[in-house]
Design a protein around this motif. Structure first.
Motif, PDB file in Angstrom:
ATOM      1  N   THR A  30      -3.049  18.959 -22.004  1.00 31.30           N
ATOM      2  CA  THR A  30      -1.708  18.896 -21.695  1.00 31.30           C
ATOM      3  C   THR A  30      -0.847  18.081 -22.445  1.00 31.30           C
ATOM      4  O   THR A  30      -0.667  18.450 -23.636  1.00 31.30           O
ATOM      5  N   VAL A  31       0.446  18.613 -21.586  1.00 32.59           N
ATOM      6  CA  VAL A  31       1.476  18.267 -22.079  1.00 32.59           C
ATOM      7  C   VAL A  31       2.037  17.190 -21.626  1.00 32.59           C
ATOM      8  O   VAL A  31       2.865  17.134 -20.384  1.00 32.59           O
ATOM      9  N   ALA A  39      -2.496  19.123 -27.605  1.00 30.97           N
ATOM     10  CA  ALA A  39      -3.229  20.326 -28.260  1.00 30.97           C
ATOM     11  C   ALA A  39      -2.784  20.622 -29.695  1.00 30.97           C
ATOM     12  O   ALA A  39      -3.707  20.693 -30.409  1.00 30.97           O
ATOM     13  N   ARG A  40      -1.144  20.687 -29.267  1.00 29.10           N
ATOM     14  CA  ARG A  40      -0.964  20.787 -30.883  1.00 29.10           C
ATOM     15  C   ARG A  40      -0.696  19.137 -31.716  1.00 29.10           C
ATOM     16  O   ARG A  40      -0.318  19.768 -32.987  1.00 29.10           O
ATOM     17  N   HIS A  41      -1.083  18.404 -31.114  1.00 29.55           N
ATOM     18  CA  HIS A  41      -0.856  17.395 -32.216  1.00 29.55           C
ATOM     19  C   HIS A  41       0.500  16.777 -32.779  1.00 29.55           C
ATOM     20  O   HIS A  41       0.870  16.586 -32.832  1.00 29.55           O
ATOM     21  N   GLU A  42       1.037  17.329 -31.341  1.00 31.55           N
ATOM     22  CA  GLU A  42       3.217  17.357 -31.393  1.00 31.55           C
ATOM     23  C   GLU A  42       3.301  15.995 -30.891  1.00 31.55           C
ATOM     24  O   GLU A  42       3.440  16.350 -29.368  1.00 31.55           O
ATOM     25  N   VAL A  43       4.756  15.712 -31.327  1.00 33.36           N
ATOM     26  CA  VAL A  43       5.325  15.001 -31.181  1.00 33.36           C
ATOM     27  C   VAL A  43       7.183  15.348 -30.533  1.00 33.36           C
ATOM     28  O   VAL A  43       7.566  15.204 -32.275  1.00 33.36           O
ATOM     29  N   ALA A 100       0.267   8.481 -21.553  1.00 36.04           N
ATOM     30  CA  ALA A 100      -0.492   8.771 -19.801  1.00 36.04           C
ATOM     31  C   ALA A 100       0.061   8.248 -18.652  1.00 36.04           C
ATOM     32  O   ALA A 100      -0.453   8.768 -17.538  1.00 36.04           O
ATOM     33  N   ALA A 101       0.368   7.322 -18.844  1.00 32.86           N
ATOM     34  CA  ALA A 101       0.740   6.372 -17.327  1.00 32.86           C
ATOM     35  C   ALA A 101       2.145   5.024 -17.583  1.00 32.86           C
ATOM     36  O   ALA A 101       1.861   4.238 -18.489  1.00 32.86           O
ATOM     37  N   PRO A 102       2.867   6.293 -17.868  1.00 30.02           N
ATOM     38  CA  PRO A 102       4.262   5.767 -17.787  1.00 30.02           C
ATOM     39  C   PRO A 102       4.895   4.463 -16.718  1.00 30.02           C
ATOM     40  O   PRO A 102       4.288   4.111 -15.818  1.00 30.02           O
ATOM     41  N   ASP A 103       5.320   3.395 -17.949  1.00 27.00           N
ATOM     42  CA  ASP A 103       5.780   1.959 -16.770  1.00 27.00           C
ATOM     43  C   ASP A 103       4.025   0.958 -16.626  1.00 27.00           C
ATOM     44  O   ASP A 103       5.022  -0.218 -16.040  1.00 27.00           O
TER      45      ASP A 103
END
Length: 247
Positions: free
Chosen positions: A134-135, A146-150, A172-175
């Motif tokens: 998931t991205v 997956a890459r644990h990148e932000v 995962a749940a904006p707002d």
């Protein structure tokens, strides 16, 4: 659940007591008495958990925590004789997983260590499974699970494991508005020996790393009397450079 545990404690009596209780539970224990040795030993043998005193010679526990957290997700339980809120917030802000104030009971110390080890084992099991591809995208924020990148726009943001967990729940749940308790349950589990104040520390650090002006957040907002929510910044009516939001 035997583990390799590093104890960094300059008080010889305290270190002996901790070692005895840990060895009675079947753990392999290495004891060091200063911060520099703690870093060297952690790098050399990669323990499962570090019991880390704050007040130590050569390098104090907060400095040790800062260095090791940059390099790994080693479980860290900090011990302090000072017991001030400032110590707690600084330790958690640097990435410590738990914090105990001296004097403490040996039974409570062992209970907290068992909890941290269980959490570390669960994390390792999850990582051994097929990775989550998931991205997540929320406005300028991108989280690659997956890459644990932000990334925030083109800028890469370095987060501690705790900060990443808190942010991923909200991304995962904006707002959606999350209470501190909900975020704590999602990221730490019902049996964690931490307080909701931990979430405030993570949010404060996330704002410092993400927001153009952390004092006037536009993305990671406070909903007064309830909790926090993550938005895409589109509610900012002050223009593309505006930063309206609750502090």
């Amino acid at each position: 659940m035997c583990a390799h545990i590093l104890v960094a404690e300059d008080d010889l009596k305290q270190a002996t007591v901790i070692r005895r209780y840990l060895e009675q539970e079947g753990h392999t224990v290495v004891v060091v008495h200063d911060g520099g040795s703690a870093i060297d030993e952690a790098r050399r043998h990669r323990p499962d958990l570090l019991v880390l005193d704050v007040m130590m010679p050569v390098m104090d526990g907060l400095q040790v925590c800062r260095v090791l957290r940059r390099e790994s997700e080693l479980a860290i339980l900090m011990l302090t004789a000072l017991g001030t809120e400032e110590d707690l917030l600084r330790g958690l802000g640097l990435g410590a997983d738990d914090f105990m104030t001296k004097p403490y009971s040996a039974r409570e110390l062992m209970a907290r260590i068992r909890t941290l080890l269980r959490r570390a084992r669960r994390t390792a099991e999850v990582r051994a499974e097929p990775v989550d591809e998931t991205v997540l995208h929320v406005g300028a924020l991108t989280m690659d699970m997956a890459r644990h990148e932000v990334r925030f726009g083109a800028r890469r943001v370095e987060l501690t494991a705790g900060e990443f967990r808190v942010l991923s729940v909200m991304a995962a749940a904006p707002d959606r508005v999350f209470t501190r308790r909900q975020l704590l349950m999602h990221t730490r589990g019902a049996n964690a020996f931490v307080t909701e104040r931990t979430i405030d520390v993570h949010v404060l650090n996330l704002r410092k790393k993400m927001e153009p002006d952390p004092r006037r957040p536009a993305y990671l907002l406070t909903v007064v009397g309830v909790g926090y929510k993550l938005t895409d910044g589109s509610d900012d009516v002050d223009g593309p450079d505006g930063l309206r939001g609750e502090r």
